[in-house]
Design an enzyme around this catalytic site. Structure first.
Site, PDB file in Angstrom:
ATOM      1  N   ASN A   7       0.860  -1.190   0.000  1.00  0.00           N
ATOM      2  CA  ASN A   7       0.000   0.000   0.000  1.00  0.00           C
ATOM      3  C   ASN A   7       0.896   1.240   0.000  1.00  0.00           C
ATOM      4  O   ASN A   7       1.504   1.566   1.024  1.00  0.00           O
ATOM      5  CB  ASN A   7      -0.902  -0.041   1.245  1.00  0.00           C
ATOM      6  CG  ASN A   7      -1.696   1.227   1.428  1.00  0.00           C
ATOM      7  OD1 ASN A   7      -1.820   2.045   0.508  1.00  0.00           O
ATOM      8  ND2 ASN A   7      -2.234   1.424   2.627  1.00  0.00           N
ATOM      9  N   TRP A   8       0.944   1.904  -1.130  1.00  0.00           N
ATOM     10  CA  TRP A   8       1.860   3.041  -1.271  1.00  0.00           C
ATOM     11  C   TRP A   8       1.364   4.319  -0.598  1.00  0.00           C
ATOM     12  O   TRP A   8       2.128   5.263  -0.426  1.00  0.00           O
ATOM     13  CB  TRP A   8       2.141   3.296  -2.756  1.00  0.00           C
ATOM     14  CG  TRP A   8       3.277   2.473  -3.275  1.00  0.00           C
ATOM     15  CD1 TRP A   8       3.885   1.425  -2.639  1.00  0.00           C
ATOM     16  CD2 TRP A   8       3.955   2.640  -4.526  1.00  0.00           C
ATOM     17  NE1 TRP A   8       4.895   0.928  -3.417  1.00  0.00           N
ATOM     18  CE2 TRP A   8       4.962   1.654  -4.581  1.00  0.00           C
ATOM     19  CE3 TRP A   8       3.821   3.516  -5.612  1.00  0.00           C
ATOM     20  CZ2 TRP A   8       5.824   1.529  -5.670  1.00  0.00           C
ATOM     21  CZ3 TRP A   8       4.670   3.376  -6.696  1.00  0.00           C
ATOM     22  CH2 TRP A   8       5.665   2.396  -6.717  1.00  0.00           C
ATOM     23  N   LYS A   9       0.092   4.394  -0.296  1.00  0.00           N
ATOM     24  CA  LYS A   9      -0.468   5.629   0.294  1.00  0.00           C
ATOM     25  C   LYS A   9      -0.108   6.828  -0.601  1.00  0.00           C
ATOM     26  O   LYS A   9      -0.085   6.688  -1.807  1.00  0.00           O
ATOM     27  CB  LYS A   9       0.024   5.800   1.736  1.00  0.00           C
ATOM     28  CG  LYS A   9      -0.173   4.514   2.545  1.00  0.00           C
ATOM     29  CD  LYS A   9       0.107   4.674   4.007  1.00  0.00           C
ATOM     30  CE  LYS A   9       0.001   3.306   4.673  1.00  0.00           C
ATOM     31  NZ  LYS A   9       0.182   3.346   6.104  1.00  0.00           N
ATOM     32  N   HIS A  96      -9.518   1.356   4.924  1.00  0.00           N
ATOM     33  CA  HIS A  96      -8.226   1.588   5.605  1.00  0.00           C
ATOM     34  C   HIS A  96      -8.437   2.577   6.748  1.00  0.00           C
ATOM     35  O   HIS A  96      -9.233   3.509   6.625  1.00  0.00           O
ATOM     36  CB  HIS A  96      -7.180   2.124   4.616  1.00  0.00           C
ATOM     37  CG  HIS A  96      -5.806   2.127   5.210  1.00  0.00           C
ATOM     38  ND1 HIS A  96      -5.385   3.122   6.062  1.00  0.00           N
ATOM     39  CD2 HIS A  96      -4.790   1.241   5.127  1.00  0.00           C
ATOM     40  CE1 HIS A  96      -4.153   2.841   6.469  1.00  0.00           C
ATOM     41  NE2 HIS A  96      -3.763   1.710   5.917  1.00  0.00           N
ATOM     42  N   GLU A 165      -5.458  -4.763  10.603  1.00  0.00           N
ATOM     43  CA  GLU A 165      -4.390  -3.796  10.867  1.00  0.00           C
ATOM     44  C   GLU A 165      -4.688  -3.029  12.150  1.00  0.00           C
ATOM     45  O   GLU A 165      -5.468  -2.067  12.138  1.00  0.00           O
ATOM     46  CB  GLU A 165      -4.313  -2.780   9.712  1.00  0.00           C
ATOM     47  CG  GLU A 165      -4.004  -3.384   8.375  1.00  0.00           C
ATOM     48  CD  GLU A 165      -3.442  -2.329   7.430  1.00  0.00           C
ATOM     49  OE1 GLU A 165      -2.261  -2.443   7.072  1.00  0.00           O
ATOM     50  OE2 GLU A 165      -4.171  -1.389   7.072  1.00  0.00           O
ATOM     51  N   GLY A 171       2.606   2.069  10.897  1.00  0.00           N
ATOM     52  CA  GLY A 171       3.662   3.071  10.789  1.00  0.00           C
ATOM     53  C   GLY A 171       4.403   3.373  12.082  1.00  0.00           C
ATOM     54  O   GLY A 171       5.142   4.354  12.158  1.00  0.00           O
ATOM     55  N   SER A 207       3.398  -2.228  10.282  1.00  0.00           N
ATOM     56  CA  SER A 207       4.848  -2.273  10.548  1.00  0.00           C
ATOM     57  C   SER A 207       5.524  -3.592  10.161  1.00  0.00           C
ATOM     58  O   SER A 207       6.508  -3.986  10.779  1.00  0.00           O
ATOM     59  CB  SER A 207       5.130  -1.960  12.026  1.00  0.00           C
ATOM     60  OG  SER A 207       4.731  -0.633  12.322  1.00  0.00           O
TER      61      SER A 207
HETATM   62  P1  PGA Z   1       2.864   0.203   7.613  1.00  0.00           P
HETATM   63  O1  PGA Z   1       1.418   0.484   6.969  1.00  0.00           O
HETATM   64  O2  PGA Z   1       3.358  -1.104   7.033  1.00  0.00           O
HETATM   65  O3  PGA Z   1       3.711   1.359   7.194  1.00  0.00           O
HETATM   66  O4  PGA Z   1       2.680   0.115   9.087  1.00  0.00           O
HETATM   67  C1  PGA Z   1       0.467  -0.519   6.808  1.00  0.00           C
HETATM   68  C2  PGA Z   1      -0.801   0.047   6.223  1.00  0.00           C
HETATM   69  O5  PGA Z   1      -1.216   1.148   6.613  1.00  0.00           O
HETATM   70  O6  PGA Z   1      -1.440  -0.586   5.361  1.00  0.00           O
END
Ligand code: PGA
Length: 246
Positions: A7-9, A96, A165, A171, A207
């Site tokens: 997921n690149w956001k 999300h 999640e 993050g 993470s």
């Molecule tokens: P992260 O994000 O791996 O940077 O914790 C996961 C996500 O939000 O899908």
């Protein structure tokens, strides 16, 4: 089948495709390649060009979200499942925590899932408890509600993937411990089995990196990963896959 979803956001411009070229060439030569699927969700701006580029390749392209209407409407800046599918995406994330915190309600999410499926997009439905839910031992209750308020029997289970999640893990570098996570994933599958005969795939996200995947892989109930930060680097993303199958 296992899933590694990146997921690149809010990351990526056209030339960032180099990251995916490297992941694709690893994937196409990997002896374990038949065991898993790689899906990347870049921002809307890149879905068309990336989908074309990887049309006959291994990597699949998805969207990070979609609007809760089917085709066209007068909502400024909204992008519908129909539009997303028309430029080659095969999957979309829905729910999300970033979008839930910006106002996506279960009612909206149900419409998103419904319209996405109607437009032949597979749905990666994200759920997760916040820090205070966890502290107050509300995790199972929160997760169950998030699931039953949105997912219905009529949504064909093969077209749904659930991504667990925990918000406090996204993050932050913090991850659940093994026992806790095993219990949570088992519980999620139990709730899903009450809706569908067979539970859809359940992924973990938050993470995930090349080191901690060693712990996650011991939990066989986890069907794959939703990877944020580490998906922006081909090396980090490939390390997760390599260490998973090591
Ligand atoms: P992260 O994000 O791996 O940077 O914790 C996961 C996500 O939000 O899908």
């Amino acid at each position: 089948m296992r899933y590694f979803i990146g997921n690149w956001k809010m990351f990526g411009i056209p030339k960032s495709i180099n990251i995916l070229n490297k992941i694709n060439s690893f994937h196409s030569k990997d002896k374990n390649r038949k065991k898993y699927r790689v899906i990347i969700t870049p921002p809307y701006t890149l879905i068309e060009s990336y989908s074309k580029h990887f049309k006959n390749k291994k990597i699949l392209i998805g969207s990070q979200n979609c609007y809760q209407k089917d085709q066209f409407s007068s909502n400024t800046a909204a992008v519908s499942p129909y539009m997303i599918r028309s430029v080659g995406a095969k999957y979309t994330l829905v729910g999300h925590s970033d979008n839930r915190s910006e106002g996506d309600t279960s009612k909206m999410l149900k419409r998103k899932v419904e319209f996405a499926l109607n437009n032949n997009l597979k749905v990666v439905f994200c759920i997760g408890e916040g820090r205070s839910d966890k502290k107050n031992k509300k995790t199972f209750k929160v997760l169950k509600n998030q699931i039953i308020k949105v997912l219905e029997k009529k949504f064909y289970s093969n077209n749904i993937i659930v991504a667990y999640e925990p918000i406090w893990s996204i993050g932050t570098g913090k991850i659940p411990n093994k026992d806790e996570l095993t219990k949570t994933i088992t519980y999620i599958k139990k709730v899903l089995k009450n809706i569908y005969k067979k539970s859809p795939a359940v992924l973990y996200g938050g993470s995930v990196d090349g080191n901690n995947v060693e712990m996650f892989k011991q939990i066989t109930e986890i069907d794959g990963f939703l990877i944020g930060g580490a998906s922006k680097s081909s090396k980090k993303f490939i390390d997760i896959i390599k260490n998973y199958y090591r």
